[in-house]
Design a protein around this motif. Structure first.
Motif, PDB file in Angstrom:
ATOM      1  N   HIS A   7       0.905  -0.735   0.009  1.00  0.00           N
ATOM      2  CA  HIS A   7      -0.335   0.704  -0.214  1.00  0.00           C
ATOM      3  C   HIS A   7       0.990   1.368   0.602  1.00  0.00           C
ATOM      4  CE1 HIS A   7       0.412  -1.034   4.119  1.00  0.00           C
ATOM      5  NE2 HIS A   7       0.415   0.385   4.710  1.00  0.00           N
ATOM      6  N   GLU A  54      -3.500   3.811   1.630  1.00  0.00           N
ATOM      7  CA  GLU A  54      -4.000   3.308   3.009  1.00  0.00           C
ATOM      8  C   GLU A  54      -4.056   4.893   3.158  1.00  0.00           C
ATOM      9  OE1 GLU A  54      -0.614   2.586   5.548  1.00  0.00           O
ATOM     10  OE2 GLU A  54      -2.459   2.042   7.418  1.00  0.00           O
ATOM     11  N   HIS A  78       3.957   6.901   3.178  1.00  0.00           N
ATOM     12  CA  HIS A  78       5.036   6.197   3.453  1.00  0.00           C
ATOM     13  C   HIS A  78       4.176   5.478   2.462  1.00  0.00           C
ATOM     14  CE1 HIS A  78       1.659   3.980   5.929  1.00  0.00           C
ATOM     15  NE2 HIS A  78       2.056   3.687   5.859  1.00  0.00           N
ATOM     16  N   ALA A  80       4.298   1.152   1.873  1.00  0.00           N
ATOM     17  CA  ALA A  80       5.231  -0.079   2.214  1.00  0.00           C
ATOM     18  C   ALA A  80       4.846  -1.500   1.098  1.00  0.00           C
ATOM     19  CB  ALA A  80       3.508  -0.511   3.078  1.00  0.00           C
ATOM     20  N   GLU A 128       7.962   0.970   5.052  1.00  0.00           N
ATOM     21  CA  GLU A 128       7.138   0.242   5.667  1.00  0.00           C
ATOM     22  C   GLU A 128       7.156  -1.260   5.376  1.00  0.00           C
ATOM     23  OE1 GLU A 128       2.968   0.897   6.818  1.00  0.00           O
ATOM     24  OE2 GLU A 128       2.578  -1.566   7.343  1.00  0.00           O
TER      25      GLU A 128
END
Ligand code: CO
Length: 134
Positions: A7, A54, A78, A80, A128
């Motif tokens: 994500h 997200e 971020h 991921a 992440e």
């Protein structure tokens, strides 16, 4: 092993305002809204061909997302990557000299194991690793 981009995390001031944009302007539908106490955020997930968006709304002023928005405004927060072995992935990154934010995985959205790498070690991209899911 990293298996895919799981994500993209996007910091928003308000899920209530951001969700309709993704639904009405992009034609996506919000799959799930969940509060994640470990990160002091409320999240909303949209599935885009198996990779998710997200949205992250801070739930307190000392949330990392509140600090991010204060500094940078809303925007991409971020990236991921799904990993079939989050602890092993962290160990590999650490051995390569990457600074870890989480030495051990913590519980993130969807009950996944998640861990963050420091953006100062990763060319400015907060990164992440998360266990696969969905
Ligand atoms: Co995330």
């Amino acid at each position: 092993m990293l298996t895919r981009i799981d994500h993209l995390g996007i910091a928003v001031k308000s899920l209530e305002e951001a969700i309709p944009m993704y639904e009405e302007a992009f034609g996506l539908s919000c799959e799930n809204i969940e509060e994640v106490p470990s990160q002091k955020v409320k999240t909303a997930f949209f599935n885009v061909g198996g990779t998710h968006i997200e949205l992250l709304e801070p739930t307190s002023d000392d949330s990392p997302i509140a600090k991010f928005i204060a500094k940078n405004g809303e925007g991409v927060h971020h990236v991921a990557f799904a990993s079939d072995d989050v602890p092993g992935q962290l160990a590999q990154a650490k051995a390569a000299g990457i600074r870890l934010i989480n030495e051990e995985p913590v519980v993130g959205a969807g009950g996944k194991q998640v861990a963050f790498l420091h953006p100062k070690s990763t060319r400015g991209v907060l990164t992440e690793f998360c266990s696969p899911g969905h």
